[in-house]
Write an enzyme that holds these catalytic residues in place. Sequence first.
Site, PDB file in Angstrom:
ATOM      1  N   ARG A 135     -19.952   8.185   4.055  1.00 48.73           N
ATOM      2  CA  ARG A 135     -18.797   7.989   3.162  1.00 48.73           C
ATOM      3  C   ARG A 135     -18.873   8.994   2.016  1.00 48.73           C
ATOM      4  NH1 ARG A 135     -16.236   3.013   2.995  1.00 48.73           N
ATOM      5  NH2 ARG A 135     -14.834   4.109   1.581  1.00 48.73           N
ATOM      6  N   ASP A 151     -15.893  -5.327  13.070  1.00 49.17           N
ATOM      7  CA  ASP A 151     -15.738  -5.506  11.624  1.00 49.17           C
ATOM      8  C   ASP A 151     -15.676  -7.005  11.370  1.00 49.17           C
ATOM      9  OD1 ASP A 151     -15.237  -5.083   8.908  1.00 49.17           O
ATOM     10  OD2 ASP A 151     -13.142  -4.493   9.186  1.00 49.17           O
ATOM     11  N   CYS A 173     -18.280  -0.949   9.615  1.00 47.33           N
ATOM     12  CA  CYS A 173     -18.026  -0.305   8.311  1.00 47.33           C
ATOM     13  C   CYS A 173     -18.797  -0.978   7.183  1.00 47.33           C
ATOM     14  CB  CYS A 173     -16.535  -0.294   8.014  1.00 47.33           C
ATOM     15  SG  CYS A 173     -15.815  -1.931   7.777  1.00 47.33           S
ATOM     16  N   GLN A 187     -13.047   5.525   5.600  1.00 47.44           N
ATOM     17  CA  GLN A 187     -14.109   4.943   6.420  1.00 47.44           C
ATOM     18  C   GLN A 187     -14.173   5.625   7.785  1.00 47.44           C
ATOM     19  OE1 GLN A 187     -16.345   2.253   5.740  1.00 47.44           O
ATOM     20  NE2 GLN A 187     -17.252   3.169   7.564  1.00 47.44           N
ATOM     21  N   HIS A 217      -7.756   2.135   6.581  1.00 46.88           N
ATOM     22  CA  HIS A 217      -8.956   2.503   5.812  1.00 46.88           C
ATOM     23  C   HIS A 217      -9.414   3.897   6.268  1.00 46.88           C
ATOM     24  CE1 HIS A 217     -12.306   2.122   3.285  1.00 46.88           C
ATOM     25  NE2 HIS A 217     -13.018   1.195   3.902  1.00 46.88           N
TER      26      HIS A 217
HETATM   27  N1   CP Z   1     -16.835  -0.155   4.091  1.00 42.75           N
HETATM   28  C1   CP Z   1     -16.320  -0.334   2.881  1.00 42.75           C
HETATM   29  O1   CP Z   1     -15.232   0.178   2.515  1.00 42.75           O
HETATM   30  O2   CP Z   1     -17.104  -1.087   2.046  1.00 42.75           O
HETATM   31  P1   CP Z   1     -16.745  -1.633   0.601  1.00 42.75           P
HETATM   32  O3   CP Z   1     -15.729  -2.712   0.758  1.00 42.75           O
HETATM   33  O4   CP Z   1     -18.062  -2.139   0.060  1.00 42.75           O
HETATM   34  O5   CP Z   1     -16.194  -0.498  -0.223  1.00 42.75           O
HETATM   35  N1  NVA Z   2     -11.491  -5.205   7.202  1.00 35.21           N
HETATM   36  C1  NVA Z   2     -12.263  -5.294   5.965  1.00 35.21           C
HETATM   37  C2  NVA Z   2     -12.892  -3.984   5.650  1.00 35.21           C
HETATM   38  C3  NVA Z   2     -13.741  -3.966   4.422  1.00 35.21           C
HETATM   39  C4  NVA Z   2     -14.329  -2.632   4.133  1.00 35.21           C
HETATM   40  C5  NVA Z   2     -11.367  -5.790   4.848  1.00 35.21           C
HETATM   41  O1  NVA Z   2     -10.243  -5.302   4.718  1.00 35.21           O
HETATM   42  O2  NVA Z   2     -11.802  -6.673   4.113  1.00 35.21           O
END
Ligand code: CP
Ligand code: NVA
Length: 308
Positions: free
Chosen positions: A294, A225, A266, A137, A134
């Site tokens: 972001r 997370d 996040c 983020q 990600h």
């Molecule tokens: N942190 C993040 O990417 O959030 P969303 O899943 O809401 O986009």
């Molecule tokens: N680790 C989480 C992050 C969401 C922004 C997922 O992948 O669901």
Amino acid sequence: MRHFLDINATSPDDLTQILAEADRIKAARAGQKRGMADAEQVLAGHMVALIFEKPSTRTRVSFDVGVRQMGGQTMVLSGSEMQLGHGETIADTARVLSRYVDLIMIRTFEEGVLHELAEYADVPVINGLTNRSHPCQIMADIMTYQEHRGSIQGKKVVWSGDGNNVCASFLHAAGQFGFDMVFTGPPTLDPEAVFVEDARAKGVNVTIERDPVAAVKDADLVVTDTWISMHDSQSARERRHNQLRPYQVNEGLMKHAKPDALFMHCLPAHREEEATSAVMDGPHSVIFDEAENRLHAQKAIMRWCLGL
Ligand code: CP
Ligand code: NVA
């Protein structure tokens, strides 16, 4: 072609340049709370496709708002509504979209989909989260850290919980920005060895410490997370909760970090699971700055991709 696929796939110089641009973009909007448009309408006439194969609040809204503030237009597409969900190849989808749009952001499951899209697209592709990483983020997170505490180089970052996609991008960032990382969590949820080894190969210390209290000692930044990511099976819920409960970030744990340590998540969070509200809403927390950043970081990423 400048794709933004991962933090370890982008040079430290480019990452630094993107963050400096993000700071400049944020400062230029300071005091301009109302009204959408940025003074610099660099995306005027540009169309950006935002593809989501998983749910999103922050990524969806921050990309959409960011493009519009820069004068561009967006189309938000869900994977299941596109032919993507009905058997058309990723390569063909990439070639077709490239005839219509100037930039593609995709949130998907398998990392291979992102890479295939980037390989066949004639326009830049941005990773808006895969099962394995990600990067947008973590760009916002590094921006947030540096805004509050100055350079992250040489700092101690502790990840507590599941060694997931967000953790992986932090490990990529450790190598590129030069900070040390400690992972604390159960052995079955360790980050993939390749992420740990890649960071170590770049000369940073990456430690795995099963005891969360020992891990957090003297931390500059504590991050966690959700215990169950969007790609994880809900059937593992109870087992994961039992394994991860000792790694909850609560006030007791934060006491072992440096007094001025920051706390990040996040979002979305499951309050009282991976982190308590006392920490999320407490003095160490910068979770809503991360969310705001972001917007600014992704504007800088889009400009870098398009050379604007
Ligand atoms: N942190 C993040 O990417 O959030 P969303 O899943 O809401 O986009
Ligand atoms: N680790 C989480 C992050 C969401 C922004 C997922 O992948 O669901």
